[in-house]
Design a protein around this motif. Structure first.
Motif, PDB file in Angstrom:
ATOM      1  N   SER A 213      15.114  34.797  38.951  1.00  0.00           N
ATOM      2  CA  SER A 213      16.365  34.242  39.461  1.00  0.00           C
ATOM      3  C   SER A 213      16.333  32.713  39.347  1.00  0.00           C
ATOM      4  O   SER A 213      15.261  32.110  39.182  1.00  0.00           O
ATOM      5  CB  SER A 213      16.560  34.633  40.930  1.00  0.00           C
ATOM      6  N   ALA A 214      17.482  32.109  39.471  1.00  0.00           N
ATOM      7  CA  ALA A 214      17.558  30.644  39.462  1.00  0.00           C
ATOM      8  C   ALA A 214      16.762  30.070  40.630  1.00  0.00           C
ATOM      9  O   ALA A 214      16.089  29.036  40.482  1.00  0.00           O
ATOM     10  CB  ALA A 214      19.015  30.195  39.532  1.00  0.00           C
ATOM     11  N   LYS A 215      16.809  30.736  41.759  1.00  0.00           N
ATOM     12  CA  LYS A 215      16.062  30.272  42.932  1.00  0.00           C
ATOM     13  C   LYS A 215      14.549  30.330  42.670  1.00  0.00           C
ATOM     14  O   LYS A 215      13.813  29.396  43.006  1.00  0.00           O
ATOM     15  CB  LYS A 215      16.430  31.122  44.151  1.00  0.00           C
ATOM     16  N   GLN A 216      14.066  31.424  42.073  1.00  0.00           N
ATOM     17  CA  GLN A 216      12.642  31.535  41.737  1.00  0.00           C
ATOM     18  C   GLN A 216      12.244  30.462  40.716  1.00  0.00           C
ATOM     19  O   GLN A 216      11.176  29.867  40.823  1.00  0.00           O
ATOM     20  CB  GLN A 216      12.329  32.920  41.159  1.00  0.00           C
TER      21      GLN A 216
ATOM     22  N   ALA B 272      10.073  21.006  40.652  1.00  0.00           N
ATOM     23  CA  ALA B 272       9.458  19.702  40.935  1.00  0.00           C
ATOM     24  C   ALA B 272       8.964  18.981  39.684  1.00  0.00           C
ATOM     25  O   ALA B 272       8.733  17.773  39.726  1.00  0.00           O
ATOM     26  CB  ALA B 272       8.294  19.888  41.906  1.00  0.00           C
ATOM     27  N   ASN B 273       8.849  19.698  38.568  1.00  0.00           N
ATOM     28  CA  ASN B 273       8.287  19.098  37.348  1.00  0.00           C
ATOM     29  C   ASN B 273       9.246  19.089  36.167  1.00  0.00           C
ATOM     30  O   ASN B 273       8.807  19.088  35.018  1.00  0.00           O
ATOM     31  CB  ASN B 273       7.017  19.863  36.952  1.00  0.00           C
ATOM     32  N   LEU B 274      10.551  19.086  36.424  1.00  0.00           N
ATOM     33  CA  LEU B 274      11.522  19.181  35.333  1.00  0.00           C
ATOM     34  C   LEU B 274      12.146  17.859  34.905  1.00  0.00           C
ATOM     35  O   LEU B 274      12.739  17.792  33.828  1.00  0.00           O
ATOM     36  CB  LEU B 274      12.642  20.151  35.711  1.00  0.00           C
TER      37      LEU B 274
ATOM     38  N   VAL C 201      14.045  22.291  28.610  1.00  0.00           N
ATOM     39  CA  VAL C 201      13.541  23.629  28.891  1.00  0.00           C
ATOM     40  C   VAL C 201      13.947  24.519  27.716  1.00  0.00           C
ATOM     41  O   VAL C 201      15.135  24.623  27.399  1.00  0.00           O
ATOM     42  CB  VAL C 201      14.111  24.198  30.209  1.00  0.00           C
ATOM     43  N   VAL C 202      12.959  25.125  27.070  1.00  0.00           N
ATOM     44  CA  VAL C 202      13.213  26.021  25.941  1.00  0.00           C
ATOM     45  C   VAL C 202      12.658  27.390  26.309  1.00  0.00           C
ATOM     46  O   VAL C 202      11.493  27.517  26.678  1.00  0.00           O
ATOM     47  CB  VAL C 202      12.566  25.503  24.641  1.00  0.00           C
ATOM     48  N   VAL C 203      13.511  28.393  26.202  1.00  0.00           N
ATOM     49  CA  VAL C 203      13.147  29.754  26.562  1.00  0.00           C
ATOM     50  C   VAL C 203      13.212  30.618  25.314  1.00  0.00           C
ATOM     51  O   VAL C 203      14.136  30.478  24.507  1.00  0.00           O
ATOM     52  CB  VAL C 203      14.107  30.327  27.635  1.00  0.00           C
ATOM     53  N   TYR C 204      12.221  31.497  25.147  1.00  0.00           N
ATOM     54  CA  TYR C 204      12.269  32.427  24.019  1.00  0.00           C
ATOM     55  C   TYR C 204      11.778  33.802  24.448  1.00  0.00           C
ATOM     56  O   TYR C 204      11.111  33.967  25.463  1.00  0.00           O
ATOM     57  CB  TYR C 204      11.445  31.913  22.823  1.00  0.00           C
TER      58      TYR C 204
ATOM     59  N   ALA D 121      21.903  25.740  35.431  1.00  0.00           N
ATOM     60  CA  ALA D 121      22.355  24.807  36.473  1.00  0.00           C
ATOM     61  C   ALA D 121      21.192  24.327  37.338  1.00  0.00           C
ATOM     62  O   ALA D 121      21.085  23.131  37.634  1.00  0.00           O
ATOM     63  CB  ALA D 121      23.438  25.459  37.336  1.00  0.00           C
ATOM     64  N   ALA D 122      20.295  25.231  37.717  1.00  0.00           N
ATOM     65  CA  ALA D 122      19.152  24.857  38.559  1.00  0.00           C
ATOM     66  C   ALA D 122      18.246  23.874  37.829  1.00  0.00           C
ATOM     67  O   ALA D 122      17.749  22.912  38.427  1.00  0.00           O
ATOM     68  CB  ALA D 122      18.365  26.100  38.976  1.00  0.00           C
ATOM     69  N   ALA D 123      18.020  24.095  36.546  1.00  0.00           N
ATOM     70  CA  ALA D 123      17.158  23.196  35.767  1.00  0.00           C
ATOM     71  C   ALA D 123      17.780  21.810  35.659  1.00  0.00           C
ATOM     72  O   ALA D 123      17.097  20.793  35.867  1.00  0.00           O
ATOM     73  CB  ALA D 123      16.910  23.781  34.384  1.00  0.00           C
ATOM     74  N   LYS D 124      19.056  21.762  35.368  1.00  0.00           N
ATOM     75  CA  LYS D 124      19.728  20.461  35.235  1.00  0.00           C
ATOM     76  C   LYS D 124      19.810  19.739  36.583  1.00  0.00           C
ATOM     77  O   LYS D 124      19.641  18.520  36.638  1.00  0.00           O
ATOM     78  CB  LYS D 124      21.102  20.647  34.603  1.00  0.00           C
TER      79      LYS D 124
END
Length: 190
Positions: free
Chosen positions: A87-90, A97-99, A104-107, A123-126
Motif C-alpha cells: 500500500s502507499a502507507k506501507q 524517509a530516504n526519498l 523511484v523506478v519499479v519493475y 503521490a506518497a513518493a512525491k
C-alpha cells in the motif's frame, strides 16, 4: 514471359512485405502498449535511460515488484524486492524517509504488477520528496532481452524467471529461462 512476370511480381511483393514484417511489433512491445493504455497516468522509463541514470550517479530507488521465487533467480543490480500489493502507507513507512531527490523506478516481469504499484505509490513518493515514480518499460524481460546486467544469488547471471509458461514467450533468450537459480540451459552449458 510468364516466368519473368511471376519473378517480377514476387520481387515487388518481397520488396514491400519484408520491411513490413520487420516493422511488426514484438509480443513484448504489444504488452507494453497495452500497459500504457491501461495505466496512462504512470510515467515510463526505458532501460537505456535507467542504465544512463545509474552510470551518471543519479540517485535511484529501484524496486522489484515480483515474487520471492522470481527475485531469487535474478534481479537488476541494486534492486530491492517489495510486495507488489504494497500500500502507499506501507511504502511511505518503509521508504519515505530516504526519498528526497530520488527517482523511484519499479519493475516486474513485463510491467503489469509494477505499473499497478507505481500508480499506488506515486503521490506518497512525491510527497516524501521523490522527483518521480516510473515503471520500467518492458520490465526485467526487456532488460534481459537487451543483454543488460543481472545478478543472482551467486553473482552475475544471464538467467531470468519467466513468471509463467505463457509469459515465457516474451523472453528472447530462452536458454536463460530458469524457475530456480542455476537451472537454465545456460547454467548447464547446453
Amino acid at each position: 514471359m510468364t516466368r519473368s512476370i511471376t519473378a517480377s511480381a514476387l520481387a515487388v511483393l518481397l520488396a514491400f512485405a519484408v520491411p513490413a514484417l520487420a516493422e511488426q511489433p514484438s509480443p513484448l512491445d504489444a504488452v507494453e502498449a497495452d500497459l500504457r493504455k491501461s495505466y496512462p497516468a504512470v510515467a515510463v522509463m526505458g532501460s537505456e535511460e535507467l542504465a544512463t541514470l545509474e552510470k551518471g550517479g543519479v540517485e535511484v530507488l529501484l524496486l522489484d515488484a515480483r515474487t520471492d521465487a522470481e527475485f531469487g533467480v535474478s534481479r537488476i543490480p541494486g534492486a530491492q524486492r517489495v510486495d507488489p500489493r504494497m500500500s502507499a502507507k506501507q511504502f511511505q513507512s518503509t521508504f519515505g524517509a530516504n526519498l528526497k531527490g530520488k527517482k523511484v523506478v519499479v519493475y516486474c516481469a513485463v510491467g503489469g504488477r509494477s505499473s499497478d504499484l507505481a500508480s499506488r505509490i506515486d503521490a506518497a513518493a512525491k510527497d516524501a520528496g521523490a522527483t518521480g515514480v516510473y515503471n520500467l518499460e518492458g520490465g526485467i524481460f526487456r532488460w534481459h532481452n537487451e543483454k543488460r546486467a543481472l545478478e543472482g544469488p551467486s553473482g552475475p547471471t544471464d538467467e531470468v524467471h519467466p513468471f509463467s509458461p505463457n509469459a515465457a514467450v516474451l523472453i528472447k533468450r530462452q536458454e536463460g529461462v530458469a524457475y530456480r537459480p542455476g537451472t537454465s540451459k545456460l547454467s548447464k552449458g547446453e
